[in-house]
Design an enzyme around this catalytic site. Structure first.
Site, PDB file in Angstrom:
ATOM      1  N   THR A 154       1.432   6.460  -2.390  1.00  0.00           N
ATOM      2  CA  THR A 154       0.416   6.514  -1.463  1.00  0.00           C
ATOM      3  C   THR A 154       0.165   7.573  -0.853  1.00  0.00           C
ATOM      4  O   THR A 154       0.859   8.182  -0.688  1.00  0.00           O
ATOM      5  CB  THR A 154       0.456   5.117  -0.628  1.00  0.00           C
ATOM      6  OG1 THR A 154       0.498   3.890  -1.298  1.00  0.00           O
ATOM      7  CG2 THR A 154      -0.846   5.045   0.282  1.00  0.00           C
ATOM      8  N   SER A 184      -3.279  -4.086  -2.891  1.00  0.00           N
ATOM      9  CA  SER A 184      -2.345  -2.925  -2.268  1.00  0.00           C
ATOM     10  C   SER A 184      -2.561  -3.083  -0.982  1.00  0.00           C
ATOM     11  O   SER A 184      -3.575  -3.836  -0.294  1.00  0.00           O
ATOM     12  CB  SER A 184      -2.361  -1.514  -2.737  1.00  0.00           C
ATOM     13  OG  SER A 184      -3.578  -1.040  -2.075  1.00  0.00           O
ATOM     14  N   ASP A 185      -1.572  -2.710   0.068  1.00  0.00           N
ATOM     15  CA  ASP A 185      -1.807  -2.511   1.461  1.00  0.00           C
ATOM     16  C   ASP A 185      -2.883  -1.648   1.857  1.00  0.00           C
ATOM     17  O   ASP A 185      -3.103  -1.760   3.226  1.00  0.00           O
ATOM     18  CB  ASP A 185      -0.311  -2.532   1.979  1.00  0.00           C
ATOM     19  CG  ASP A 185       0.227  -1.017   1.645  1.00  0.00           C
ATOM     20  OD1 ASP A 185       0.219  -0.034   2.614  1.00  0.00           O
ATOM     21  OD2 ASP A 185       0.508  -0.797   0.507  1.00  0.00           O
ATOM     22  N   VAL A 205       6.047  -0.183  -1.039  1.00  0.00           N
ATOM     23  CA  VAL A 205       5.536  -1.543  -1.851  1.00  0.00           C
ATOM     24  C   VAL A 205       4.766  -2.042  -1.236  1.00  0.00           C
ATOM     25  O   VAL A 205       4.783  -2.683   0.028  1.00  0.00           O
ATOM     26  CB  VAL A 205       6.808  -2.032  -2.285  1.00  0.00           C
ATOM     27  CG1 VAL A 205       6.458  -3.359  -3.064  1.00  0.00           C
ATOM     28  CG2 VAL A 205       7.913  -1.271  -3.163  1.00  0.00           C
TER      29      VAL A 205
END
Length: 280
Positions: A154, A184-185, A205
């Site tokens: 990221t 995703s976050d 993650v």
């Protein structure tokens, strides 16, 4: 005025000396360009600009160079948050745009500020973002050989401007080979959060970061009076209970910069106009 950027984890791909050196030089160059941009622009505009430069560099898993999902399609997510207004806007699982962070930024003016999938793509098309494939041959080769990278890629930027205003932006190309539809976050407040006290961007993650609410916890703890370092330490101690894999970068309203990772090695660079700090 200060900023810090990250480009995911060094362990996400080839760990050769050449790749390490390339990432160090790339991050240093992007940090310097973004800092120069910050001289005459807000933190909000600067974090989007910095992340777009990271998206344009195929060394990172965001924008160009994004991972391919299990059905052979690239879907990207990005978000931006203004610490002053505490508004977040973002795109989730958007396809075929060059810079998801600019679509996310454009959504800030809308009432509906977080869009996903075809809705995000339609919005981008309607607002002048050209169709663009972000696939590179290396990612296709990895996909065909089923060489997943573990989901640790990221990019992000946190900045504080001359008016002491904070902002954060984060973008990701996913973890690779995930189930289509996975969130995703990066486009959530777990991975990308800011207010007038602190701003944080995460990588790692996504499921671990969401479970730990990493960015939000750090920002709220700083808001409640905890030092930036202590807020990080407490939050990462809690991350250990789930064996979480994450890294984070941050700046608080005093201009303190901090970064931490749960496993080696998050790649990052910070610059304050005089001093660089680059991952080793």
């Amino acid at each position: 005025m200060k900023l810090i950027i990250h480009g995911g984890f060094f362990s996400e791909s080839d760990q050769s000396h050449e790749v390490k050196t390339a990432k160090q030089e790339s991050l240093k160059n992007i940090a310097q360009k973004a800092f120069e941009y910050l001289q005459s622009n807000s933190a909000f505009d600067t974090v989007a600009y910095a992340v777009s430069l990271l998206e344009d560099d195929e060394l990172y898993n965001a924008g160009i160079g994004s991972q391919i999902q299990s059905d052979g399609v690239i879907r990207m997510s990005a978000a931006i948050m203004d610490g002053e207004t505490q508004k977040l806007s973002g795109v989730i699982n958007i396809q075929d745009v060059k810079n998801p962070i600019f679509v996310a930024k454009d959504l800030m003016k809308e009432d509906d500020r977080v869009l996903g999938g075809i809705g995000a793509k339609n919005y981008a098309t309607e607002h002048g973002f050209e169709n663009f494939s972000t696939e590179i041959p290396q990612r296709r080769k990895e996909y065909e050989a089923k060489l997943a990278n573990g989901g640790k890629g990221t990019v992000g930027c946190v900045a504080i401007d001359k008016d002491r205003k904070l902002a954060v932006a984060t973008s990701t190309g996913g973890k690779g080979f995930e189930i289509p539809g996975r969130i995703s976050d990066s486009a959530t407040v777990a991975g990308n959060y800011a207010n007038s006290f602190c701003a944080v961007s995460c990588t790692g993650v996504g499921e671990d970061i969401v479970s730990n609410a990493t960015s939000t916890k750090i920002v709220i703890r700083v808001t409640d009076g905890m030092s930036l370092e202590n807020a990080f330490n407490k939050t990462f101690e809690e991350l250990k209970t789930i064996d979480g894999f994450a890294g984070a970068i941050a700046i608080d309203k005093q201009g303190n910069i901090y970064h931490q990772d749960s496993y080696p090695t998050m790649v990052f660079a910070s610059f304050d106009g005089e001093n660089f700090e680059v991952f080793n």
